[in-house]
Design an enzyme around this catalytic site. Structure first.
Site, PDB file in Angstrom:
ATOM      1  N   HIS A 317      15.838   7.574  -3.822  1.00 44.55           N
ATOM      2  CA  HIS A 317      15.055   6.350  -3.674  1.00 44.55           C
ATOM      3  C   HIS A 317      15.996   5.162  -3.752  1.00 44.55           C
ATOM      4  O   HIS A 317      16.957   5.190  -4.509  1.00 44.55           O
ATOM      5  CB  HIS A 317      13.990   6.254  -4.783  1.00 44.55           C
ATOM      6  CG  HIS A 317      12.925   5.274  -4.467  1.00 44.55           C
ATOM      7  ND1 HIS A 317      13.067   3.941  -4.737  1.00 44.55           N
ATOM      8  CD2 HIS A 317      11.719   5.430  -3.868  1.00 44.55           C
ATOM      9  CE1 HIS A 317      11.980   3.316  -4.312  1.00 44.55           C
ATOM     10  NE2 HIS A 317      11.145   4.185  -3.788  1.00 44.55           N
ATOM     11  N   ASP A 375       6.945  11.538  -2.955  1.00 45.35           N
ATOM     12  CA  ASP A 375       6.568  12.315  -1.776  1.00 45.35           C
ATOM     13  C   ASP A 375       6.804  13.799  -1.942  1.00 45.35           C
ATOM     14  O   ASP A 375       6.296  14.601  -1.164  1.00 45.35           O
ATOM     15  CB  ASP A 375       7.354  11.819  -0.558  1.00 45.35           C
ATOM     16  CG  ASP A 375       6.961  10.409  -0.219  1.00 45.35           C
ATOM     17  OD1 ASP A 375       5.762  10.127  -0.252  1.00 45.35           O
ATOM     18  OD2 ASP A 375       7.853   9.594   0.054  1.00 45.35           O
TER      19      ASP A 375
END
Ligand code: ACO
Length: 436
Positions: A317, A375
């Site tokens: 991320h 996710d």
């Protein structure tokens, strides 16, 4: 060029940072938020030095001051209006979260009742919009349909597109939050050739969405409360996330004065990319491709090999350099759904858990601080609920709409905000004469 960040002048002289460029010092004011890193206000950098700043991907650049969401990537913390995401996911619901993000405070019981009633008054879409859908191919990706249909809302609801009118902004907000699930469910129903199912205002926000997706006119549909709660939590986890790519897109589109429906459509377009909202679809596809626990080392090796161009989807991320706090809630929610639906033996779950374990011990991933993101487990959960992969990003868009619109409203109401217009470092040919 040197930046004397902690020079005595900066500490004592009204908190300024001094930049030395070509022997000439220039002062820039420092601005402090309530938490998080301070910023150097370089708005006058070009005027004072003749230089632009260069920061592709905005890794060190704040584009606005915001009161909505805060992320501490090193701590792995996410706050909506100050409240930790884990607590909101545990104790609140999506619609109350919408109220919080939009208004800054949690609703009282009465405010919640009013807000819920208002949203339910807007859940239907103009009947003529149903014909809009039939113009698309049935095999179109539902995100393609979403970009088109949401953009078209401004053609149907132009009585709420005057962005300088707070009442128009309020009505457009309610319409977007209320109609997004209806449009998303219609996109799904259209793709599988089912008739559209109208909203039911006696159901809560998420249960209504589930029935619009999964009910058929020929038999009753009963919402599974575990599934409804899980999806509601997934919506909460995706509701806002600071100045991410799609939110920045919405702000940039809105900075020109574009109407809110057009701005949200631009956010949906950006969200579709695999490095952003498309990642849950990509993560599930990857888990399916891996297929068995035995093949994990092969994929780990591929992810570490730069020349392969392959990345472990659902890992890493831009901001979180510690475990994504949403991923923890998502992992728990995933187990709850698989238990409730009697799918706990899902082979993909086994692959996901083993992959996570191996990657978290691997030097490459540890040293680059690559942890599972939200996710990673959301795809397995959504698939178990019954959504096809093409719908995953659509669900993300339904949830993120409130974040986009809260950020768009904050921008419109911010007296400092101007049209977004980045500069560039031009590296093309210099002036030359056209050959005659
Ligand atoms: N697998 C393998 N290596 C990775 C991965 C990954 N998933 N992510 C990053 N890396 C490596 C990069 O190759 C790079 O290595 P280097 O320093 O040796 O060159 C390093 O880690 C840093 O990566 P960047 O791409 O510079 O990090 P950035 O902050 O720009 O990217 C991103 C973040 C896009 C999320 C990236 O980690 C990625 O592509 N992940 C997979 C896609 C994904 O899951 N996206 C979901 C994001 S969350 C969301 O939108 C809700």
């Amino acid at each position: 060029m040197t930046i004397q960040e902690n020079c005595p002048a900066a500490a004592t002289n009204g908190e300024r940072a001094t930049l030395n460029y070509q022997g000439k010092p220039t002062d820039f004011p420092l601005r402090h938020g309530s938490i998080g890193p301070s910023v150097m206000d370089i708005g006058k950098l070009y005027k004072d030095t003749g230089c632009f700043s260069y920061d592709p991907g905005f890794t060190s650049t704040a584009n606005c001051a915001s009161k909505i969401t805060f992320i501490d990537g090193d701590k792995g913390e996410l706050l909506y209006r100050g409240y930790p995401i884990e607590q909101i996911a545990e104790y609140s619901n999506f619609l109350a979260t919408c109220f919080l993000l939009l208004n800054g405070e949690l609703p009282t019981n009465e405010q919640f009742r009013d807000f819920r009633r208002t949203i339910s008054m807007h859940t239907m879409v103009h009947e003529q919009m149903t014909r809009f859908f039939t113009g698309f191919r049935r095999d179109a990706h539902p995100m393609a349909v979403m970009v088109g249909v949401v953009g078209a809302l401004s053609a149907f609801y132009h009585d709420s597109t005057d962005i300088s009118n707070p009442e128009h902004r309020r009505i457009a907000t309610n319409r977007m939050i209320a109609k997004m699930p209806t449009i998303a469910a219609m996109a799904y129903k259209y793709s599988i050739g089912h008739p559209f199912i109208y909203p039911r205002n006696d159901l809560d926000y998420t249960s209504n969405f589930l029935q619009m997706c999964f009910a058929v006119p020929c038999e009753p549909y009963i919402v599974n409360p575990v599934v409804a709660r899980a999806l509601d939590r997934i919506f909460i986890l995706h509701a806002d996330h600071e100045q991410n790519a799609s939110t920045s897109t919405v702000r940039l589109a809105g900075s020109s004065g574009a109407n809110p429906f057009a701005c949200i459509a631009s956010g949906i377009a950006c969200l579709w990319g695999p490095a952003h909202g498309g990642a849950n679809e990509a993560a599930l596809t990857m888990l399916q491709e891996i297929g068995t626990v035995e093949r994990i080392p092969e994929f780990i090796a591929k992810a570490k090999d730069k020349s392969s161009g392959f990345r472990l989807m659902g890992f890493g991320h831009r901001v979180y350099k510690n475990y994504d706090p949403r991923a923890k809630v998502m992992q728990k929610t995933c187990h709850e759904v698989l238990d409730a639906l009697d799918k706990r033996d899902d082979p993909l779950l086994k692959v996901a858990m083993e992959l996570e374990k191996i990657a978290l011990q691997d030097d490459y991933f540890v040293s680059k601080k690559l942890y599972p993101n939200i996710d990673f487990y959301s795809g397995i959960t959504l698939r178990a609920i019954g959504f096809p992969v093409e719908m995953f990003t659509v669900l993300f868009a339904v949830a993120r709409t409130v974040g986009w619109i809260a950020q768009w409203r904050e921008m419109i109401e911010d007296p400092e905000q101007r049209i977004g217009r980045p500069r560039q470092l031009y590296v093309g040919p210099s002036r030359r004469e056209f050959p005659l």
